[in-house]
Design an enzyme around this catalytic site. Structure first.
Site, PDB file in Angstrom:
ATOM      1  N   SER A 200       8.452   3.846   4.784  1.00 41.19           N
ATOM      2  CA  SER A 200       8.529   3.195   5.908  1.00 41.19           C
ATOM      3  C   SER A 200       9.880   2.172   6.230  1.00 41.19           C
ATOM      4  O   SER A 200      10.226   1.666   4.909  1.00 41.19           O
ATOM      5  CB  SER A 200       7.374   2.630   6.507  1.00 41.19           C
ATOM      6  OG  SER A 200       6.507   3.451   6.517  1.00 41.19           O
TER       7      SER A 200
HETATM    8  N1  SAH Z   1       2.883   3.322   2.699  1.00 36.47           N
HETATM    9  C1  SAH Z   1       4.061   4.473   1.835  1.00 36.47           C
HETATM   10  C2  SAH Z   1       4.446   5.267   2.924  1.00 36.47           C
HETATM   11  C3  SAH Z   1       3.660   6.075   3.733  1.00 36.47           C
HETATM   12  S1  SAH Z   1       4.307   7.748   4.049  1.00 36.47           S
HETATM   13  C4  SAH Z   1       5.235   3.627   1.498  1.00 36.47           C
HETATM   14  O1  SAH Z   1       4.969   2.399   1.354  1.00 36.47           O
HETATM   15  O2  SAH Z   1       5.971   4.156   0.703  1.00 36.47           O
HETATM   16  C5  SAH Z   1       2.553   8.356   4.540  1.00 36.47           C
HETATM   17  C6  SAH Z   1       1.807   8.987   3.371  1.00 36.47           C
HETATM   18  O3  SAH Z   1       0.569   9.232   3.856  1.00 36.47           O
HETATM   19  C7  SAH Z   1       2.368  10.160   2.938  1.00 36.47           C
HETATM   20  O4  SAH Z   1       2.664  10.099   1.438  1.00 36.47           O
HETATM   21  C8  SAH Z   1       1.327  11.386   2.909  1.00 36.47           C
HETATM   22  O5  SAH Z   1       1.254  12.108   1.928  1.00 36.47           O
HETATM   23  C9  SAH Z   1       0.017  10.374   2.949  1.00 36.47           C
HETATM   24  N2  SAH Z   1      -1.118  11.070   3.470  1.00 36.47           N
HETATM   25  C10 SAH Z   1      -1.119  11.799   4.616  1.00 36.47           C
HETATM   26  N3  SAH Z   1      -2.356  12.142   4.814  1.00 36.47           N
HETATM   27  C11 SAH Z   1      -3.216  11.558   4.132  1.00 36.47           C
HETATM   28  C12 SAH Z   1      -4.691  11.604   3.851  1.00 36.47           C
HETATM   29  N4  SAH Z   1      -5.559  12.181   4.639  1.00 36.47           N
HETATM   30  N5  SAH Z   1      -5.098  10.737   2.795  1.00 36.47           N
HETATM   31  C13 SAH Z   1      -4.238  10.015   1.924  1.00 36.47           C
HETATM   32  N6  SAH Z   1      -2.799  10.046   2.184  1.00 36.47           N
HETATM   33  C14 SAH Z   1      -2.146  10.932   3.262  1.00 36.47           C
END
Ligand code: SAH
Length: 231
Positions: A80
């Protein structure tokens, strides 16, 4: 005011030039992108100035690590924008004794930022290779109070519940009830809600004895929270 270097006449081991440049870029990021937009929590600003974001982005994009935008981290996912990380972290009002659950580990950067602000971080990532890479990076960089698990965020982390705070960094259609259940009374959750890109809203929830208090705080754009495979 954040400054680097002191007045030691002879620093024992000066930082490598690249590290110094990254540290300077980080201070600029905090000042121009984060504090300037109204995030005032000093502990959060200090954490953002401390965590080496360039260690969590692809090697080829390190020169953009402190810019005002998200970056791709593989598997169609992104790290992000720094401002959003700071805004969400501040909204959680993290306290030193807190145990925090993150859904969507991604690169591990958000977990690293939380690591210095709370007692323990539990973070779930649905894409196993991302979970493994984030775990390795967090370990390598010494974030010893973060536990990473490859798993489905819709299930939360029942063995470690209840949590003082929950941060969701992918967007479900609705707030998952399981996560509300895993929040302590008095706890806070920050979560983007809404599937259509451009129509998501970041909500701050507070669990009160009388029920859930919901406040829309910012329009945002996150990747969807994908449903896990039924097991
Ligand atoms: N917090 C992260 C960025 C998040 S991007 C950072 O600091 O880099 C969002 C993430 O959520 C992605 O990696 C995606 O694979 C994950 N995601 C999506 N659906 C999910 C679920 N049901 N459970 C866990 N993670 C999930």
């Amino acid at each position: 005011m954040l400054t680097f270097g002191g007045c030691d006449p002879e620093p024992a081991r000066p930082a490598a030039p690249a590290e110094t440049a990254f540290a300077e870029a980080r201070v600029r990021m905090v000042r121009e992108q984060i504090a300037a937009r109204g995030v005032t929590d000093g502990r959060v600003l200090a954490a953002m100035a401390r965590v080496p974001r360039h260690e969590f982005v692809p090697a080829g994009q390190r020169n953009e690590a402190y810019e005002d935008w998200p970056l791709p981290i593989g598997h169609g996912q992104t790290i992000s924008q720094p401002y959003i990380v700071a805004f969400m972290t501040a909204a959680l009002a993290p306290k030193p004794g807190d145990r925090v659950l993150e859904i969507g580990t991604g690169s591990g950067y958000q977990a690293a930022v939380l690591s210095g602000l709370v007692a323990e971080v539990f973070t779930l990532e649905i894409v196993p290779p991302l979970a493994r890479r984030a775990e390795a990076d967090l370990q390598r960089l010494g974030y010893g109070n973060v536990r990473v698990r490859a798993g489905d965020g819709y299930l939360g982390w029942p063995e470690a519940a209840p949590f003082d705070a929950i941060i969701v960094t992918c967007a479900p259609d609705q707030v998952p009830q399981t996560l509300v259940d895993q929040l302590k009374v008095g706890g806070r959750m920050i979560i983007p809600v809404g599937r259509a890109l451009g129509a998501q809203e970041l909500y701050l929830l507070r669990k009160r004895p009388a029920g859930l208090e919901t406040q829309a705080v910012l329009p945002v754009r996150f990747v969807p929270m994908v449903p896990g495979r039924p097991s």
